[in-house]
Design a protein around this motif. Structure first.
Motif, mmCIF file in Angstrom:
data_model
loop_
_atom_site.group_PDB
_atom_site.id
_atom_site.type_symbol
_atom_site.label_atom_id
_atom_site.label_comp_id
_atom_site.label_asym_id
_atom_site.label_seq_id
_atom_site.Cartn_x
_atom_site.Cartn_y
_atom_site.Cartn_z
ATOM 1 N N TYR A 434 -18.056 -34.944 -24.492
ATOM 2 C CA TYR A 434 -17.612 -36.126 -25.554
ATOM 3 C C TYR A 434 -18.577 -35.822 -26.946
ATOM 4 O O TYR A 434 -19.510 -35.468 -26.583
ATOM 5 C CB TYR A 434 -17.701 -37.427 -25.094
ATOM 6 N N ASP A 435 -18.024 -35.994 -28.199
ATOM 7 C CA ASP A 435 -18.748 -35.835 -29.265
ATOM 8 C C ASP A 435 -19.401 -36.967 -29.796
ATOM 9 O O ASP A 435 -18.653 -37.834 -30.531
ATOM 10 C CB ASP A 435 -17.778 -34.986 -30.170
ATOM 11 N N PRO A 436 -20.785 -37.388 -29.561
ATOM 12 C CA PRO A 436 -21.303 -38.483 -29.965
ATOM 13 C C PRO A 436 -21.735 -38.290 -31.426
ATOM 14 O O PRO A 436 -22.439 -39.496 -31.985
ATOM 15 C CB PRO A 436 -22.596 -38.632 -29.109
ATOM 16 N N GLY A 437 -21.311 -37.352 -32.262
ATOM 17 C CA GLY A 437 -21.772 -36.959 -33.767
ATOM 18 C C GLY A 437 -23.164 -36.616 -33.699
ATOM 19 O O GLY A 437 -23.573 -36.030 -34.571
ATOM 20 N N ARG A 438 -24.241 -37.292 -33.032
ATOM 21 C CA ARG A 438 -25.550 -36.898 -33.165
ATOM 22 C C ARG A 438 -26.387 -37.217 -31.858
ATOM 23 O O ARG A 438 -25.729 -37.838 -31.058
ATOM 24 C CB ARG A 438 -26.402 -37.834 -34.273
ATOM 25 N N THR A 439 -27.520 -36.588 -31.705
ATOM 26 C CA THR A 439 -28.164 -36.821 -30.307
ATOM 27 C C THR A 439 -29.746 -37.223 -30.654
ATOM 28 O O THR A 439 -30.620 -36.925 -29.977
ATOM 29 C CB THR A 439 -28.189 -35.550 -29.559
ATOM 30 N N ASP A 440 -29.869 -37.977 -31.736
ATOM 31 C CA ASP A 440 -31.171 -38.298 -32.398
ATOM 32 C C ASP A 440 -31.518 -39.488 -31.750
ATOM 33 O O ASP A 440 -32.758 -40.339 -32.129
ATOM 34 C CB ASP A 440 -31.518 -38.138 -33.789
ATOM 35 N N GLY A 441 -30.892 -40.340 -31.232
ATOM 36 C CA GLY A 441 -31.137 -41.726 -30.767
ATOM 37 C C GLY A 441 -30.476 -42.915 -31.604
ATOM 38 O O GLY A 441 -30.915 -44.005 -31.305
ATOM 39 N N TYR A 442 -29.796 -42.499 -32.480
ATOM 40 C CA TYR A 442 -29.240 -43.501 -33.585
ATOM 41 C C TYR A 442 -27.628 -43.678 -32.919
ATOM 42 O O TYR A 442 -26.896 -43.045 -32.956
ATOM 43 C CB TYR A 442 -29.114 -42.942 -34.941
#
Length: 500
Positions: A434-442
């Motif tokens: 799945y694509d969460p768009g980012r993986t920086d915690g936001y």
């Protein structure tokens, strides 16, 4: 035997000195005592010199003690007498003696030199001699903190997600700060079917993690073998989970069978292997390293080095490499360094743990034991890897989601939130496709969309928020992915470079 009080403090040291001479024929340790399956068998041999000392007359004992420099111990003797005779409360003399031993070991600032009293040794020997029940994780003291070296393959600790370098803060809500390693271990262990909750501090995470583990029988097999096919060639894979009393025999049987079956190459997997016995890793290396190169070197306190060699005339006629990671320690590192420096074989994976000292069990004659660091071990080229580890020749990490952490969700996570929990779940979602768009915690809108898609696929209410049920399902799916061999990038790389 009746001893004058002034001899008691001196005997604390004499038992160490005399016991050491007797135990040279005993076991030497590379790793933690959970591997010490031969320890109880060696104690009978090592006790003899201590008993001989005990049979001397009082005058002979006094002369013997004076010959080893009892003037250095007058202060200890004086302190013992002052405390015993004058302290405001009645004191346990045995506790004073054992406290003196523990105090001496504490000054060494060495997490691998430890004292085990009679009760602790009795419990360890019972564990060794009968079935091993607990969580199944090798531990050590690192910077005065009880630290996971590696979970044992197939153990409850591995299944619950414990990882190398996890620091145990509490056991069932009670702090282990300042506690002796073995006292902490005995709190963690327990009967099959009982549950223990560990509060874990994991490097790179924010809040401590609470991990519930159901204790079970711990697997005692140390060698697992398999075959894989690469471009039409048959590759043998031998995994060594720890180096215990029978490991070298198990390894030899597995290797012989693979060779008879006509394997074209071999991968030796010591990932997550926390170490064990010197004798067994030597016996394994003797099957691969020719006699003109040392397997390992052992250095004493005076800098004198003793190399160990094999009788092997020539190397195997098939390619070999070794898989290792941050959970590969001590004896596993001996194997890896020898295979690379003396054998010229590739090391695949990530940097190893970094333990380069040798311990030996020294019985004290009354059922208690000191495990004392006596030597350093050096690689064939003379390198000391302590606290440095060994670098792979072919570096490869597992997918990011292999390094994610369990997430406790008490309050539902929603859009626009930030934090390590969100970061972990984003990496998990990405690992699941799945694509969460980012993986920086936001927690972005893209992450909301990914969560909704996951919830729909799993038959959950598609809110886009991560509550306890959604978070648990994400973790459950990730565990399945981690255990699937097709996702093991390190093994894939080891197989890929074997014939190149």
């Amino acid at each position: 035997m009746n001893l004058k009080p002034r001899f008691v403090a001196l005997l604390v040291t004499v038992a160490v000195l005399v016991g050491a001479a007797g135990s040279y024929i005993g076991i030497q340790y590379f790793g933690n005592d959970q591997n010490s399956v031969s320890q109880s068998k060696q104690i009978a041999n090592a006790d003899q010199d201590t008993k001989n000392f005990g049979s001397l007359s009082e005058k002979e004992q006094e002369e013997f003690l004076q010959n080893i420099g009892n003037t250095d111990l007058k202060k200890v003797e004086q302190a013992y007498s002052v405390i015993k005779d004058n302290y405001v409360k009645e004191i346990d003399q045995n506790k004073l003696v054992e406290g003196a031993i523990q105090g001496m070991l504490d000054t060494l600032d060495d997490p691998y030199s430890v004292y085990m009293d009679k009760d602790t040794m009795k419990q360890f020997n019972q564990t060794i001699e009968s079935s091993f029940e607990g969580i199944g994780a090798e531990v050590s003291m690192v910077d005065d903190k009880v630290t996971i070296v590696a979970p044992i393959k197939g153990s409850p600790a591995e299944k619950a997600g414990l990882k190398p370098n996890d620091q145990i803060l509490k056991v069932d809500g009670k702090s282990v700060e300042g506690m002796d390693l073995y006292d902490a271990v005995l709190k963690i262990r327990g009967k099959k079917g009982s549950e223990v909750t560990l509060e874990i501090d994991r490097p790179g995470t924010g809040d401590p993690l609470n991990i519930d583990i159901t204790r079970d029988d711990i697997p005692l097999d140390t060698v697992y073998s398999d075959t894989k096919t690469v471009d039409g060639k048959k590759v043998g894979v031998i995994e060594i989970t720890t180096f215990s009393e029978n490991t070298s025999d198990e390894f030899k049987k597995a290797l012989t069978k693979l060779e008879k079956d006509g394997m074209d190459g071999l991968v030796i997997d010591v990932r997550g292997n926390p170490g064990g016995l010197l004798q067994d890793v030597q016996e394994i290396l003797k099957q691969f390293i020719p006699k003109d190169q040392p397997l390992v070197q052992v250095e004493d306190r005076n800098g004198e080095k003793s190399p160990y060699y094999s009788d092997l005339k020539e190397k195997k006629d098939y390619p070999i490499n070794v898989l290792m990671d941050e959970g590969s320690a001590s004896a596993a590192e001996i194997l890896a360094s020898a295979m690379n420096e003396a054998g010229g074989y590739d090391l695949v994976g990530t940097k190893s743990f970094g333990k380069g000292t040798v311990q030996q069990a020294i019985p004290m004659g009354d059922g208690s034991t000191i495990k004392l660091t006596l030597f350093k071990w050096l690689t064939p080229d003379g390198n000391w890897i302590h606290k440095k580890g060994i670098q792979p020749t072919v570096k490869v990490k597992q997918p990011d989601y292999f390094y994610t952490n369990p997430v406790e969700i008490k309050d539902t996570l929603t859009y626009d939130e930030t934090g390590d929990k969100v970061k972990n779940l984003q990496k998990m979602l990405k690992g699941l496709g799945y694509d969460p768009g980012r993986t920086d915690g936001y927690f972005s809108k893209e992450t909301v969309a990914a969560v909704k898609e996951f919830q729909q696929d799993e038959g959950l209410k598609a809110t886009g928020d991560i509550d306890e049920k959604t978070g648990g399902k994400i973790e459950e799916k990730i565990v399945t992915e981690v255990r699937d061999d097709k996702n093991d990038l390190q093994m894939k790389k080891a197989l890929d470079v074997l014939f190149k």
